[in-house]
Scaffold this motif. Sequence first.
Motif, mmCIF file in Angstrom:
data_model
loop_
_atom_site.group_PDB
_atom_site.id
_atom_site.type_symbol
_atom_site.label_atom_id
_atom_site.label_comp_id
_atom_site.label_asym_id
_atom_site.label_seq_id
_atom_site.Cartn_x
_atom_site.Cartn_y
_atom_site.Cartn_z
ATOM 1 N N ALA A 1 1.108 -1.635 0.390
ATOM 2 C CA ALA A 1 0.083 0.310 0.007
ATOM 3 C C ALA A 1 0.491 1.268 0.429
ATOM 4 O O ALA A 1 2.001 1.383 0.045
ATOM 5 N N ASP A 2 0.493 2.039 -0.601
ATOM 6 C CA ASP A 2 1.009 2.973 -0.177
ATOM 7 C C ASP A 2 -0.204 4.568 0.518
ATOM 8 O O ASP A 2 -1.151 4.819 0.657
ATOM 9 N N ASP A 3 1.025 5.292 1.382
ATOM 10 C CA ASP A 3 0.148 5.995 2.223
ATOM 11 C C ASP A 3 1.013 7.587 2.595
ATOM 12 O O ASP A 3 -0.302 8.346 2.829
ATOM 13 N N GLY A 4 1.382 7.900 0.949
ATOM 14 C CA GLY A 4 1.406 9.382 0.811
ATOM 15 C C GLY A 4 2.991 9.254 0.658
ATOM 16 O O GLY A 4 3.666 10.671 0.570
ATOM 17 N N PHE A 5 3.405 8.701 2.370
ATOM 18 C CA PHE A 5 4.795 8.594 2.353
ATOM 19 C C PHE A 5 6.124 8.729 1.211
ATOM 20 O O PHE A 5 5.716 7.485 0.458
#
Length: 194
Positions: free
Chosen positions: A149-153
């Motif tokens: 997943a991508d959490d924006g970091f």
Amino acid sequence: MISQRLARSFFARDTHLVAKQLLGKLLIRKLPGDNFIGRITEVEAYVGEDDLACHASRGKTPRTAIMYGPAGHAYVYLIYGMYYCFNIVTEKKDLPAAILIRGAIPVNGLPRSDAQHLLRGPGRITRAFHIDKTLNGQDLTISKKLYIADDGFSFSPRQIQTSPRINVAYAGPSALYPWRYFIQNAPANSSAQP
DNA sequence: ACGCTGATGAAG
DNA sequence: TTCATCAGCGTT
């Protein structure tokens, strides 16, 4: 920011590009009562039958068949009789390639204290995340048990370093390819010399 | 520097 | 059916 699962379109691209973009993404392993999360800091690319370090260098076999399939699936195998290695299949169908997950920072469900050791090395990651051969072939774009997943970091591109891959000295000229990608000064970087 | 450990694939 | 090999790790 809400974390968002990576889709097949992310994985079905050039393996080196995917490898670099995987740095900073979240590895998520869900079990009844557990939700393990780690931030990826070290990976290695294995690409095509011409890469003598890639398991597909000997062609399609029962073990390597998964790498010939669609991107976004898990390739998990047992190494040295004791440890599992977790890879993510990349590229188009019939181009066998995968990315080995080698290092991560604990984010959830794991002790934060020993970030130097717990997720340093592919065998330690699979052990901590309870990843074994039963997860081989999982479609990470739909699996409830295992996904990215991508959490924006994101790390700065300037923090990304490369080196030859670890423990592939047997692979002749391929052993020198700088296909290990890692984050400068990450706590879980491999100490072994490539 | 070495032992642990067993699936894998190549050889026979 | 053997047999060498191995995308590692822990201990010496």
